[in-house]
Design a protein around this motif. Structure first.
Motif, PDB file in Angstrom:
ATOM      1  N   LEU A  49       2.352   1.753  -3.356  1.00 25.92           N
ATOM      2  CA  LEU A  49       1.363   2.301  -4.287  1.00 25.92           C
ATOM      3  C   LEU A  49       1.265   3.819  -4.140  1.00 25.92           C
ATOM      4  CD1 LEU A  49      -1.328  -0.462  -3.890  1.00 25.92           C
ATOM      5  CD2 LEU A  49      -0.257   0.191  -6.039  1.00 25.92           C
ATOM      6  N   GLY A  50       1.361   4.268  -2.871  1.00 24.02           N
ATOM      7  CA  GLY A  50       1.338   5.709  -2.632  1.00 24.02           C
ATOM      8  C   GLY A  50       2.524   6.395  -3.292  1.00 24.02           C
TER       9      GLY A  50
ATOM     10  N   GLU B  93      -1.358  -0.048 -12.319  1.00 28.14           N
ATOM     11  CA  GLU B  93      -0.952  -0.888 -11.198  1.00 28.14           C
ATOM     12  C   GLU B  93      -1.681  -2.236 -11.236  1.00 28.14           C
ATOM     13  OE1 GLU B  93      -0.734   3.117  -8.413  1.00 28.14           O
ATOM     14  OE2 GLU B  93      -2.523   1.855  -8.471  1.00 28.14           O
TER      15      GLU B  93
ATOM     16  N   SER C 224       2.076   6.600  -7.053  1.00 24.75           N
ATOM     17  CA  SER C 224       1.119   7.597  -7.534  1.00 24.75           C
ATOM     18  C   SER C 224       1.534   9.022  -7.214  1.00 24.75           C
ATOM     19  CB  SER C 224      -0.279   7.308  -6.977  1.00 24.75           C
ATOM     20  OG  SER C 224      -0.251   7.390  -5.579  1.00 24.75           O
ATOM     21  N   SER C 225       2.610   9.195  -6.422  1.00 23.87           N
ATOM     22  CA  SER C 225       2.987  10.575  -6.129  1.00 23.87           C
ATOM     23  C   SER C 225       4.420  10.932  -6.547  1.00 23.87           C
ATOM     24  CB  SER C 225       2.799  10.868  -4.633  1.00 23.87           C
ATOM     25  OG  SER C 225       3.582   9.995  -3.862  1.00 23.87           O
TER      26      SER C 225
ATOM     27  N   ASP D 199       0.832  -1.200   0.000  1.00 17.52           N
ATOM     28  CA  ASP D 199       0.000   0.000   0.000  1.00 17.52           C
ATOM     29  C   ASP D 199       0.871   1.257   0.000  1.00 17.52           C
ATOM     30  OD1 ASP D 199      -2.722   0.924   0.102  1.00 17.52           O
ATOM     31  OD2 ASP D 199      -2.257   1.712   2.090  1.00 17.52           O
ATOM     32  N   ARG D 200       1.920   1.211   0.812  1.00 20.06           N
ATOM     33  CA  ARG D 200       2.861   2.333   0.880  1.00 20.06           C
ATOM     34  C   ARG D 200       3.528   2.540  -0.475  1.00 20.06           C
ATOM     35  NH1 ARG D 200       5.093   6.626   1.723  1.00 20.06           N
ATOM     36  NH2 ARG D 200       6.925   6.982   3.010  1.00 20.06           N
TER      37      ARG D 200
END
Lengths: 269, 245
Positions: free
Chosen positions: A156-157, A175, A160-161, A153-154
């Protein structure tokens, strides 16, 4: 148009290198010219999994520093002539990679290759950052347990940034979720998160579920990507992953526990 | 040919004036010591450095002038600019202060009950702030449609509306209300600038921490009655109250 695929996870030991080797081989076997790059500078492993460790002369860092050309460093795979491996340096660390240098090499590879698979190191530091920065697609490798899911999850963050696509306001990285070391029997016993549990937390497009399998270890030890073991469940699961990634419709296998003959005949789902 | 000549003379309008209402933070001063103001501002900035960076601000001198406290406008403006604020107006100022501000290219704004001092100066810009009391600063809402992943941090100057999930380990902060229409698993802090009227609304409460204007509850404090349910959270008598929706 070449596509850059990053295989990443945040957490270590979940199967990134196994997956990188398998999907690179899978794409190459389908006739697409593919390069796979080991970004784990200092902890080189991909060459072992690909069985080319005895043929490494130059590495990724040599090419970045201009000490060797790309053609000198790329190793052609012995099983498939469409597949090339760019090994990491074992004697350096991640600081040897520069963002500009990585970009330059990827641009050069894009001219010649259809797919470029970047095998990310664990963590979210420099090596992992550079592996994902230029990516078009991301394969998020996750084990069905909470810490792996949170690390994914981290990651993925970060995708996306902090990626190039995010910084330049382009279409975001695509993704895909790859659930590895999945054991339906242990899920049933409540010892492992189920596909649905993981999906509830990550809500990603599920590209495939790779079952926990002895064949993965055997493949690693013998230096042949597991996808070449067509009889094994893990090999078949990776073949399905490639098919789905290339747009084919394949039902998910290996999610339900193994049924006996009776179950297969009458069990339904 | 009349039509042709008419045609060649026609230029579509390159510009037009429109009247719009903006929300801008107002800096209400209660002390005329620039050093003290700077010190306290720095403390505020440390709470949310990204938010204040290059933030437009309107200087409100009404309180000062009520107490007959004068302030050096150019010193104040220089200090604000050095802290990366962009002063875009002044209100509640005396005629002299206004003159000084205009020299620094800072236009006057009509403050609440403060038309008289402005009379002598022509309004220079569109009225930027709705004439409200300084207390809560209202900003338009920030809308987010992507999931907020673990480790991400979102700050909204006004309300924050999230149409996806907020993962564990993520942090969402808003000066106004927070709405989450996916699962809320991370931390949610509403009214972070002290707005005790702010509320949090979510369709599935699994948060690690919820806070309104600094009053907080951690996951352990959540009862089973509200967990995994649609709820609203507000402050009642300084206590964080969670109600099922």
């Amino acid at each position: 148009m070449a596509r850059i695929i990053v295989v990443t996870s945040g957490k270590g030991g979940v199967g990134k290198t196994t997956t990188s080797a398998a999907i690179a081989m899978g794409l190459a076997k389908r006739g697409h010219k593919t390069a796979v790059i080991d970004f784990d500078v200092g902890l080189r492993n991909l060459d072992l999994i690909m069985g080319c460790e005895r043929r490494v002369v130059y590495d990724f860092v040599n090419v970045i520093n201009g000490e060797a050309t790309l053609n000198q460093a790329l190793i052609r795979d012995k099983n498939c002539n469409q597949l090339y491996i760019l090994p990491a340096s074992q004697t350096r660390d991640k600081d040897a990679l520069s963002q500009e240098g990585v970009g330059r090499i990827l641009d050069e590879l894009k001219k010649d290759f259809k797919y470029i698979v970047c095998d990310s190191p664990a963590g979210i530091e420099r090596g992992a950052f550079l592996a994902m920065y230029y990516a078009d697609d991301a394969f998020i490798v996750t084990n069905p347990e909470v810490s792996s899911v949170r690390d994914s999850d981290r990651m993925l963050g970060i995708l996306s940034s902090k990626s190039r696509r995010a910084e330049e306001n382009e279409e975001p990285i695509k993704e895909y979720l790859l659930l590895t070391r999945y054991s339906p029997d242990r899920v049933k016993l409540g010892e492992m998160l189920s596909v649905d549990d993981v999906q509830e937390i990550l809500s990603l497009h599920l590209l495939g579920v790779i079952p926990e399998s002895k064949s993965v270890l055997n493949a690693s030890n013998s230096g042949t990507p597991v996808i070449l073991d067509e009889k094994s469940d893990a090999g078949q699961a990776y073949a399905d992953v490639i098919a789905r990634y290339l747009g084919e419709d394949r039902p998910h296998r290996f999610i339900d526990e193994k049924k006996g003959l009776f179950g297969k005949l009458f069990g339904g789902k | 040919m009349p039509t042709d000549s008419q045609h060649s003379n026609y230029h579509p309008p390159a510009l037009e004036f429109k009247s719009t209402t903006f929300s801008v933070p107002v800096l209400v001063l209660a002390n005329n010591d620039v050093i003290i103001i700077e010190h306290q501002l720095q403390e505020k900035i440390q709470l949310a450095p990204e938010f204040f960076k290059n933030s437009p601000v309107i200087i409100d001198l009404q309180e000062l002038n009520k107490q007959d406290l004068n302030i050096d406008i150019s010193e104040l403006v220089n200090m604000l600019r050095s802290l990366a604020f962009l002063p875009i107006g002044i209100r509640g100022a005396t005629t002299q202060q206004l003159k000084k501000a205009l020299e620094l290219a800072i236009p006057a704004h009509t403050g609440p009950n403060q038309a008289s001092a402005i009379d002598s100066v022509k309004p220079q810009a569109l009225q930027a702030t709705p004439a409200t009391e300084p207390a809560p600063i209202l900003e338009s809402a920030t809308l987010i449609t992507q999931p907020i992943r673990s480790g991400q941090r979102i700050y909204a100057h006004g309300d924050l509306i999230i149409l996806a999930q907020v993962s564990a380990g993520a942090e969402i902060l808003a000066e106004g209300n927070i709405h989450v229409y996916g699962s809320l698993r991370g931390r949610a802090l509403a009214g972070v600038q002290g707005n005790i009227e702010a509320r949090i609304f979510c369709s599935d409460l699994q948060a690690e921490l919820i806070s309104i204007a600094g009053t907080y509850k951690i996951s352990e404090d959540l009862t089973e009655i509200v967990r995994n349910r649609p709820v609203q959270i507000c402050l009642q008598n300084n206590t964080l109250t969670i109600k099922n929706l």
